[in-house]
Design a protein around this motif. Structure first.
Motif, PDB file in Angstrom:
ATOM      1  N   VAL A  55      -3.494   0.503  14.825  1.00 22.77           N
ATOM      2  CA  VAL A  55      -3.454  -0.243  13.792  1.00 22.77           C
ATOM      3  C   VAL A  55      -2.477  -1.570  13.685  1.00 22.77           C
ATOM      4  O   VAL A  55      -1.353  -1.419  14.475  1.00 22.77           O
ATOM      5  CB  VAL A  55      -2.804   0.852  12.630  1.00 22.77           C
ATOM      6  CG1 VAL A  55      -2.907  -0.038  11.361  1.00 22.77           C
ATOM      7  CG2 VAL A  55      -3.587   1.826  12.302  1.00 22.77           C
ATOM      8  N   MET A  56      -3.203  -2.517  13.427  1.00 24.27           N
ATOM      9  CA  MET A  56      -2.166  -3.969  13.214  1.00 24.27           C
ATOM     10  C   MET A  56      -2.236  -4.171  11.991  1.00 24.27           C
ATOM     11  O   MET A  56      -3.369  -4.539  11.264  1.00 24.27           O
ATOM     12  CB  MET A  56      -3.009  -4.779  14.078  1.00 24.27           C
ATOM     13  CG  MET A  56      -3.117  -4.498  15.714  1.00 24.27           C
ATOM     14  SD  MET A  56      -1.509  -4.435  16.767  1.00 24.27           S
ATOM     15  CE  MET A  56      -1.782  -6.493  17.182  1.00 24.27           C
ATOM     16  N   PHE A  57      -1.059  -4.710  11.394  1.00 29.97           N
ATOM     17  CA  PHE A  57      -0.869  -5.041   9.897  1.00 29.97           C
ATOM     18  C   PHE A  57       0.102  -6.584   9.713  1.00 29.97           C
ATOM     19  O   PHE A  57       1.027  -6.423  10.332  1.00 29.97           O
ATOM     20  CB  PHE A  57      -0.428  -3.855   9.178  1.00 29.97           C
ATOM     21  CG  PHE A  57       0.039  -4.160   7.864  1.00 29.97           C
ATOM     22  CD1 PHE A  57      -0.823  -4.766   6.793  1.00 29.97           C
ATOM     23  CD2 PHE A  57       1.375  -3.954   7.386  1.00 29.97           C
ATOM     24  CE1 PHE A  57      -0.568  -4.891   5.461  1.00 29.97           C
ATOM     25  CE2 PHE A  57       1.773  -4.388   5.822  1.00 29.97           C
ATOM     26  CZ  PHE A  57       0.680  -5.103   5.043  1.00 29.97           C
ATOM     27  N   VAL A  58      -0.508  -7.215   8.908  1.00 32.58           N
ATOM     28  CA  VAL A  58       0.301  -8.276   8.504  1.00 32.58           C
ATOM     29  C   VAL A  58       0.384  -8.477   6.983  1.00 32.58           C
ATOM     30  O   VAL A  58      -0.953  -8.497   6.580  1.00 32.58           O
ATOM     31  CB  VAL A  58      -0.149  -9.681   9.248  1.00 32.58           C
ATOM     32  CG1 VAL A  58       0.495 -11.014   8.637  1.00 32.58           C
ATOM     33  CG2 VAL A  58       0.175  -9.850  10.611  1.00 32.58           C
ATOM     34  N   GLU A  59       1.433  -8.306   6.473  1.00 34.13           N
ATOM     35  CA  GLU A  59       1.543  -8.500   4.897  1.00 34.13           C
ATOM     36  C   GLU A  59       1.231 -10.038   4.527  1.00 34.13           C
ATOM     37  O   GLU A  59       2.221 -10.682   4.974  1.00 34.13           O
ATOM     38  CB  GLU A  59       2.545  -8.037   4.297  1.00 34.13           C
ATOM     39  CG  GLU A  59       2.799  -8.173   2.934  1.00 34.13           C
ATOM     40  CD  GLU A  59       4.030  -7.338   2.323  1.00 34.13           C
ATOM     41  OE1 GLU A  59       4.299  -7.272   0.990  1.00 34.13           O
ATOM     42  OE2 GLU A  59       4.749  -6.556   3.053  1.00 34.13           O
ATOM     43  N   ALA A  60       0.353 -10.458   3.745  1.00 36.51           N
ATOM     44  CA  ALA A  60       0.256 -11.820   3.273  1.00 36.51           C
ATOM     45  C   ALA A  60      -0.279 -11.751   2.067  1.00 36.51           C
ATOM     46  O   ALA A  60      -1.259 -11.572   1.616  1.00 36.51           O
ATOM     47  CB  ALA A  60      -0.760 -12.526   4.244  1.00 36.51           C
ATOM     48  N   ASP A  61       0.731 -12.196   1.004  1.00 36.15           N
ATOM     49  CA  ASP A  61       0.710 -12.099  -0.323  1.00 36.15           C
ATOM     50  C   ASP A  61       0.328 -13.322  -1.117  1.00 36.15           C
ATOM     51  O   ASP A  61       0.437 -13.396  -2.317  1.00 36.15           O
ATOM     52  CB  ASP A  61       1.826 -11.299  -1.023  1.00 36.15           C
ATOM     53  CG  ASP A  61       3.200 -11.949  -0.764  1.00 36.15           C
ATOM     54  OD1 ASP A  61       2.948 -13.153  -0.404  1.00 36.15           O
ATOM     55  OD2 ASP A  61       4.014 -11.681  -1.101  1.00 36.15           O
ATOM     56  N   GLU A  62      -0.144 -14.268  -0.305  1.00 36.93           N
ATOM     57  CA  GLU A  62      -0.320 -15.466  -0.988  1.00 36.93           C
ATOM     58  C   GLU A  62      -1.650 -15.484  -1.903  1.00 36.93           C
ATOM     59  O   GLU A  62      -1.656 -16.384  -2.873  1.00 36.93           O
ATOM     60  CB  GLU A  62      -0.458 -16.786   0.101  1.00 36.93           C
ATOM     61  CG  GLU A  62       0.568 -17.086   0.922  1.00 36.93           C
ATOM     62  CD  GLU A  62       0.790 -16.176   2.237  1.00 36.93           C
ATOM     63  OE1 GLU A  62       1.839 -16.053   2.894  1.00 36.93           O
ATOM     64  OE2 GLU A  62       0.169 -14.996   2.258  1.00 36.93           O
ATOM     65  N   VAL A  63      -2.456 -14.778  -1.608  1.00 28.84           N
ATOM     66  CA  VAL A  63      -3.693 -14.752  -2.288  1.00 28.84           C
ATOM     67  C   VAL A  63      -3.973 -13.352  -2.443  1.00 28.84           C
ATOM     68  O   VAL A  63      -3.866 -12.318  -1.436  1.00 28.84           O
ATOM     69  CB  VAL A  63      -5.003 -15.592  -1.636  1.00 28.84           C
ATOM     70  CG1 VAL A  63      -6.132 -15.073  -2.471  1.00 28.84           C
ATOM     71  CG2 VAL A  63      -4.613 -16.866  -1.459  1.00 28.84           C
ATOM     72  N   PRO A  64      -4.434 -12.595  -3.709  1.00 32.95           N
ATOM     73  CA  PRO A  64      -4.697 -11.200  -3.743  1.00 32.95           C
ATOM     74  C   PRO A  64      -5.827 -10.589  -3.416  1.00 32.95           C
ATOM     75  O   PRO A  64      -6.611 -10.325  -3.927  1.00 32.95           O
ATOM     76  CB  PRO A  64      -4.447 -11.156  -5.516  1.00 32.95           C
ATOM     77  CG  PRO A  64      -5.119 -12.671  -5.671  1.00 32.95           C
ATOM     78  CD  PRO A  64      -4.563 -13.263  -4.913  1.00 32.95           C
ATOM     79  N   MET A  65      -6.071 -10.731  -2.033  1.00 31.30           N
ATOM     80  CA  MET A  65      -7.261 -10.471  -1.284  1.00 31.30           C
ATOM     81  C   MET A  65      -6.566  -9.848  -0.009  1.00 31.30           C
ATOM     82  O   MET A  65      -5.492  -9.750   0.532  1.00 31.30           O
ATOM     83  CB  MET A  65      -7.983 -11.676  -0.901  1.00 31.30           C
ATOM     84  CG  MET A  65      -8.686 -12.537  -2.175  1.00 31.30           C
ATOM     85  SD  MET A  65      -9.868 -13.595  -1.490  1.00 31.30           S
ATOM     86  CE  MET A  65     -11.299 -12.137  -1.379  1.00 31.30           C
ATOM     87  N   LEU A  66      -7.858  -8.909   0.460  1.00 34.16           N
ATOM     88  CA  LEU A  66      -7.346  -7.794   1.519  1.00 34.16           C
ATOM     89  C   LEU A  66      -8.615  -8.059   2.532  1.00 34.16           C
ATOM     90  O   LEU A  66      -9.725  -8.170   2.276  1.00 34.16           O
ATOM     91  CB  LEU A  66      -7.306  -6.245   1.337  1.00 34.16           C
ATOM     92  CG  LEU A  66      -7.217  -5.334   2.364  1.00 34.16           C
ATOM     93  CD1 LEU A  66      -5.814  -5.483   2.802  1.00 34.16           C
ATOM     94  CD2 LEU A  66      -7.273  -4.085   1.947  1.00 34.16           C
ATOM     95  N   ASP A  67      -8.166  -8.318   4.064  1.00 35.83           N
ATOM     96  CA  ASP A  67      -9.293  -8.299   4.940  1.00 35.83           C
ATOM     97  C   ASP A  67      -8.911  -6.981   5.813  1.00 35.83           C
ATOM     98  O   ASP A  67      -7.990  -6.884   6.332  1.00 35.83           O
ATOM     99  CB  ASP A  67      -8.944  -9.549   5.807  1.00 35.83           C
ATOM    100  CG  ASP A  67      -9.902 -10.599   4.943  1.00 35.83           C
ATOM    101  OD1 ASP A  67     -11.087 -10.844   5.126  1.00 35.83           O
ATOM    102  OD2 ASP A  67      -9.214 -11.330   4.290  1.00 35.83           O
ATOM    103  N   VAL A  68     -10.000  -6.271   6.066  1.00 35.05           N
ATOM    104  CA  VAL A  68      -9.885  -5.033   7.004  1.00 35.05           C
ATOM    105  C   VAL A  68     -10.814  -5.201   8.060  1.00 35.05           C
ATOM    106  O   VAL A  68     -12.134  -5.565   7.778  1.00 35.05           O
ATOM    107  CB  VAL A  68     -10.026  -3.674   6.277  1.00 35.05           C
ATOM    108  CG1 VAL A  68      -9.934  -2.544   7.272  1.00 35.05           C
ATOM    109  CG2 VAL A  68      -8.989  -3.552   5.144  1.00 35.05           C
ATOM    110  N   ARG A  69     -10.643  -5.031   9.355  1.00 33.48           N
ATOM    111  CA  ARG A  69     -11.548  -5.290  10.360  1.00 33.48           C
ATOM    112  C   ARG A  69     -11.466  -4.144  11.253  1.00 33.48           C
ATOM    113  O   ARG A  69     -10.368  -3.730  11.922  1.00 33.48           O
ATOM    114  CB  ARG A  69     -11.322  -6.574  11.057  1.00 33.48           C
ATOM    115  CG  ARG A  69     -11.897  -6.608  12.555  1.00 33.48           C
ATOM    116  CD  ARG A  69     -12.101  -7.933  12.982  1.00 33.48           C
ATOM    117  NE  ARG A  69     -12.972  -8.684  12.100  1.00 33.48           N
ATOM    118  CZ  ARG A  69     -13.581 -10.075  12.265  1.00 33.48           C
ATOM    119  NH1 ARG A  69     -13.392 -10.388  13.701  1.00 33.48           N
ATOM    120  NH2 ARG A  69     -14.346 -10.624  11.473  1.00 33.48           N
ATOM    121  N   LEU A  70     -12.263  -3.547  11.547  1.00 34.02           N
ATOM    122  CA  LEU A  70     -12.409  -2.216  12.266  1.00 34.02           C
ATOM    123  C   LEU A  70     -13.115  -2.664  13.631  1.00 34.02           C
ATOM    124  O   LEU A  70     -14.451  -3.094  13.640  1.00 34.02           O
ATOM    125  CB  LEU A  70     -13.467  -1.094  11.875  1.00 34.02           C
ATOM    126  CG  LEU A  70     -13.130  -0.551  10.256  1.00 34.02           C
ATOM    127  CD1 LEU A  70     -13.728   0.448  10.068  1.00 34.02           C
ATOM    128  CD2 LEU A  70     -11.323  -0.299  10.291  1.00 34.02           C
TER     129      LEU A  70
END
Length: 538
Positions: A119-134
């Protein structure tokens, strides 16, 4: 002409409905994002206040009350640290050139799930969106004796599950402004999700991602349709010399190696693939221990862990794919010429290069930009296009993969000038290997690369791309932070040594597709032939 059957008409209507639903989903996603971005836009008063503050700071020469130094002196210090407002940074070319390379300071958090997914995670709260890549180790290199199996499996993932058919999946995504993307390559297969982080949308989008990833039903109707689309694609490739060039080059360079398998398959293999083959491939490779989960967006670590755990729970543990064998490459330099009915000849020259974990990457990256990867300013472009006018564009490329990827130089030119262009490519490459770049080329290229590196993490989608690749290829967590420093430290000797060891040491393959002109149609007959089919390649 035989009239279309009822089943054909129904199939066409179903395809048309799916296209319409997907277009609606796309436009809804764009509209939703625009609304969100507009809601985050500062007011005119805030913008004017900010502009006034920056303008005042940029033009003030009064001593700083806190330190007793002038703002100009403080500005030089801050520029070196990368802390100046944008307007002040751009006011001095000298400060920009003398500034130390800025690290891509992204806080990457990493862990493993109980079943072994990275798992690799970066919190980025500038825009209320989520990107998930498998990212699954399930690319075309795993096709074995059925070329195209990885591609067709990946294409079928969102065509239906036990709980929803393809139309229902499309409608659900459209209703929440989310999108699911699929991709199949030589090394990897990808499933991606983009959604808003509002729980009213997020939970539904994630449920679809889990279902599509773990429980595809591979409907017979969809398999038949996608198989036919891929067969049509193979026929279309016969009309494109660049497609022939790419397919033959990989088959020769990687003869007997999994990288030589054509990702889009062959007519024989596509017709032979069955639903049971697809289900077996999915069961073997779409498992948690063979997976990288990359997450970026406006959520915290706790939520990211919940998402990773849910994906982990949805998938069987399985076994990671075995390491691919080391490719041998060409045993001797060779030249292959394939006739093709076109007025242009497509040329590629290349051989093996490096895998993605090479310690020489910074030197190879810089050197390739100078040779032909840097576009208009590159050596190949200067000599082939600007000095001799033989091609509109010419390039060089290094494509590292899990095992040694290819190094290539390529162009297209008229049939009459193909030999001249090839000779110039070879002489330019030979001189670059012998002498390396000049000091001026090196410094200009490093500045250009360092100026563009921040774009590789400029938005969530770019970040999630980087995270997926870093984990898949086992790159260190500080890779993005240290890359600018490594590039800035590259010397002339580094470039010469890396190219001599990693590029020039391998036998080069020259492949030319073209050389047979399109038959000329007399003007008096041109109208009669305006809708005729182009001549096919042999």
């Amino acid at each position: 002409m035989t009239a279309p059957s009822s089943s054909d008409r129904n199939q066409k209507r179903a395809d048309d409905r799916r296209k319409i639903i997907r277009l609606l989903a796309f436009f809804t996603s764009i509209l939703t994002l625009l609304v969100v971005l507009y809601s985050l836009k500062p007011t005119r008063q805030e913008s004017l206040a900010t502009a006034h503050a920056v303008n005042s700071a940029a033009h003030s020469n009064a001593p700083s009350q806190a330190t007793g130094t002038t703002d100009a002196a403080a500005g030089a210090t801050n520029a070196a640290a990368g802390n100046l407002p944008t307007r002040e940074l751009l006011s001095s070319e000298r400060l920009i050139q003398e500034a130390a390379p800025r690290k891509q300071d992204i806080d990457i958090q990493s862990w493993k799930t109980p079943k072994g997914a990275k798992v690799m995670f970066v919190e980025a709260d500038e825009v209320p969106m989520l990107d998930v890549r498998l990212v699954f180790n399930a690319g075309a290199a795993r096709d074995d004796k059925l070329p195209g199996l990885a591609a067709i499996t990946n294409s079928l993932l969102d065509e239906g599950t036990p709980s929803a058919n393809v139309d229902e999946i499309a409608r659900q995504l459209e209703s929440i402004g989310a999108s699911i993307g699929l991709g199949s390559y030589r090394d990897m297969a990808i499933i991606s999700l983009r959604t808003l982080t509002d729980p009213a949308y997020l939970d539904k989008a994630l449920a679809l991602l889990y279902d599509v990833s773990a429980h595809p039903s591979f409907p017979a109707e969809s398999l038949s349709r996608i198989r036919q689309q891929m067969l049509v694609g193979l026929e279309a490739e016969k009309q494109r010399p660049e497609a022939t060039l790419n397919r033959v080059f990989y088959s020769v360079l990687y003869a007997g190696h999994p990288y030589g398998i054509p990702p889009s398959g062959t007519p024989e293999s596509l017709k032979a693939i069955t639903a049971s083959d697809i289900a077996a491939f999915h069961s073997r490779y779409y498992v948690a221990s063979n997976l990288v989960i990359a997450i970026t967006g406006a959520i915290d670590r706790e939520k990211a862990n919940q998402i990773a755990s849910a994906i982990d729970n949805a998938l069987p543990q399985g076994e990671p794919a075995p390491a691919l064998p080391v490719p041998k490459g060409a045993t001797a330099s060779q030249e292959i010429r394939l006739p093709f009915a076109s007025s242009q000849t497509h040329i590629v020259v290349g051989g093996l290069s490096v895998d993605r974990r090479t310690p020489d990457w910074a030197a190879l990256y810089v050197g390739n930009e100078i040779l032909g990867g840097g576009g208009f300013a590159s050596r190949l472009n200067q000599i082939i296009r600007q000095d001799n006018g033989l091609a509109y564009s010419v390039y060089s490329s290094i494509s590292p993969m899990a095992q040694a990827g290819p190094f290539t130089m390529g162009l297209q030119t008229s049939n009459e000038t193909a030999d001249q262009a090839l000779a110039l490519v070879n002489s330019t490459f030979k001189k670059f290997i012998a002498e390396g770049p000049t000091e001026q080329e090196l410094e200009a290229t490093k500045k250009n690369i360092l100026g563009g590196l921040p774009l590789s993490t400029a938005n969530n989608r770019a970040i999630v791309d980087q995270l997926g690749a870093m984990a898949f290829y086992d790159l260190p967590l500080d890779y993005l932070k240290t890359l600018p420093e490594k590039i800035a430290a590259v010397t002339l000797a580094d470039v010469r040594n890396a190219f001599a060891k990693d590029i020039a040491s391998h036998a080069q393959i020259t492949l030319m597709v073209g050389g047979r002109a399109v038959p000329t149609i007399p003007a008096s007959r041109a109208a009669a032939h305006s809708h005729s089919q182009e001549p096919k390649a042999p």
